[in-house]
Motif scaffolding. Structure first.
Motif, PDB file in Angstrom:
ATOM      1  N   ASP A   6       0.853  -1.183   0.000  1.00  0.00           N
ATOM      2  CA  ASP A   6       0.000   0.000   0.000  1.00  0.00           C
ATOM      3  C   ASP A   6       0.889   1.233   0.000  1.00  0.00           C
ATOM      4  OD1 ASP A   6      -1.940   1.927   0.305  1.00  0.00           O
ATOM      5  OD2 ASP A   6      -2.750   1.116   2.170  1.00  0.00           O
ATOM      6  N   ASN A  11      -1.962   7.046  -2.831  1.00  0.00           N
ATOM      7  CA  ASN A  11      -3.330   6.501  -2.860  1.00  0.00           C
ATOM      8  C   ASN A  11      -3.452   5.352  -3.840  1.00  0.00           C
ATOM      9  OD1 ASN A  11      -4.490   8.210  -0.893  1.00  0.00           O
ATOM     10  ND2 ASN A  11      -4.628   9.842  -2.397  1.00  0.00           N
ATOM     11  N   ARG A  12      -2.546   4.400  -3.710  1.00  0.00           N
ATOM     12  CA  ARG A  12      -2.630   3.228  -4.583  1.00  0.00           C
ATOM     13  C   ARG A  12      -1.894   2.047  -3.976  1.00  0.00           C
ATOM     14  NH1 ARG A  12       1.066   4.704  -9.875  1.00  0.00           N
ATOM     15  NH2 ARG A  12       3.091   4.155  -8.999  1.00  0.00           N
ATOM     16  N   GLU A  14       0.375  -1.135  -4.961  1.00  0.00           N
ATOM     17  CA  GLU A  14       1.325  -1.400  -6.039  1.00  0.00           C
ATOM     18  C   GLU A  14       1.751  -2.857  -6.027  1.00  0.00           C
ATOM     19  OE1 GLU A  14       3.382   3.013  -6.262  1.00  0.00           O
ATOM     20  OE2 GLU A  14       4.512   1.378  -5.328  1.00  0.00           O
ATOM     21  N   PHE A  24      -0.650  -1.284 -10.628  1.00  0.00           N
ATOM     22  CA  PHE A  24      -1.152  -0.540  -9.481  1.00  0.00           C
ATOM     23  C   PHE A  24      -2.669  -0.444  -9.541  1.00  0.00           C
ATOM     24  CE2 PHE A  24      -0.192   2.558 -12.771  1.00  0.00           C
ATOM     25  CZ  PHE A  24      -1.337   3.336 -12.818  1.00  0.00           C
ATOM     26  N   THR A  26      -5.433   2.324  -8.046  1.00  0.00           N
ATOM     27  CA  THR A  26      -5.659   3.573  -7.321  1.00  0.00           C
ATOM     28  C   THR A  26      -6.930   3.471  -6.490  1.00  0.00           C
ATOM     29  OG1 THR A  26      -6.854   4.573  -9.179  1.00  0.00           O
ATOM     30  CG2 THR A  26      -4.473   4.964  -9.068  1.00  0.00           C
ATOM     31  N   TYR A  27      -6.941   4.231  -5.408  1.00  0.00           N
ATOM     32  CA  TYR A  27      -8.096   4.196  -4.514  1.00  0.00           C
ATOM     33  C   TYR A  27      -8.291   5.536  -3.830  1.00  0.00           C
ATOM     34  CZ  TYR A  27      -4.684   3.636  -0.706  1.00  0.00           C
ATOM     35  OH  TYR A  27      -3.641   3.805   0.174  1.00  0.00           O
ATOM     36  N   PHE A  36     -11.925   1.391  -4.873  1.00  0.00           N
ATOM     37  CA  PHE A  36     -10.946   1.158  -5.929  1.00  0.00           C
ATOM     38  C   PHE A  36     -11.443   1.818  -7.209  1.00  0.00           C
ATOM     39  CE2 PHE A  36      -9.880  -2.046  -2.864  1.00  0.00           C
ATOM     40  CZ  PHE A  36      -8.490  -2.005  -2.877  1.00  0.00           C
ATOM     41  N   THR A  39      -7.391   0.196 -12.090  1.00  0.00           N
ATOM     42  CA  THR A  39      -6.301  -0.774 -12.002  1.00  0.00           C
ATOM     43  C   THR A  39      -5.580  -0.807 -13.332  1.00  0.00           C
ATOM     44  OG1 THR A  39      -7.559  -2.101 -10.431  1.00  0.00           O
ATOM     45  CG2 THR A  39      -5.722  -3.193 -11.539  1.00  0.00           C
TER      46      THR A  39
END
Length: 99
Positions: A6, A11-12, A14, A24, A26-27, A36, A39
């Motif tokens: 994390d 904010n992702r 990996e 990755f 992203t969130y 989420f 991706t």
């Protein structure tokens, strides 16, 4: 071997193979859930299960924090649909619209 971590500053989540970023997700995070949004897997790693490892690692990390998952990203949504053992983590709004 793929490792998932994390990267909160970005904010992702990996996925790395060694030192190489393979993908990755992203969130955005709230007190209740992790949503989420997108991706992406590097084309050099496609077809090798990186996306699945990334989704599993990210969702299990969210579960370990006691949070829920909101799958806005179609890849994560599809992954959850294929892995019903994680369905209890899916966020569903409790509000209903009535006429």
């Amino acid at each position: 071997m793929i490792t998932v971590s994390d990267h909160r500053a970005a904010n992702r989540f990996e996925a790395h193979e060694g030192e190489t970023l393979a993908g990755f997700a992203t969130y955005t995070r709230t007190a209740e859930l992790v949503a989420f949004l997108h991706t992406e897997v590097d084309p050099a790693f496609e077809g090798r299960g990186v996306g699945s490892e990334l989704a599993r690692g990210a969702i299990e990390a969210v579960q370990a924090e006691g949070l829920r998952v909101l799958a806005v990203c179609p890849f994560v949504s599809g992954w959850l649909a294929r892995h019903p053992q994680y369905s209890h983590l899916e966020y569903r709004s409790s509000s209903r619209v009535t006429d």
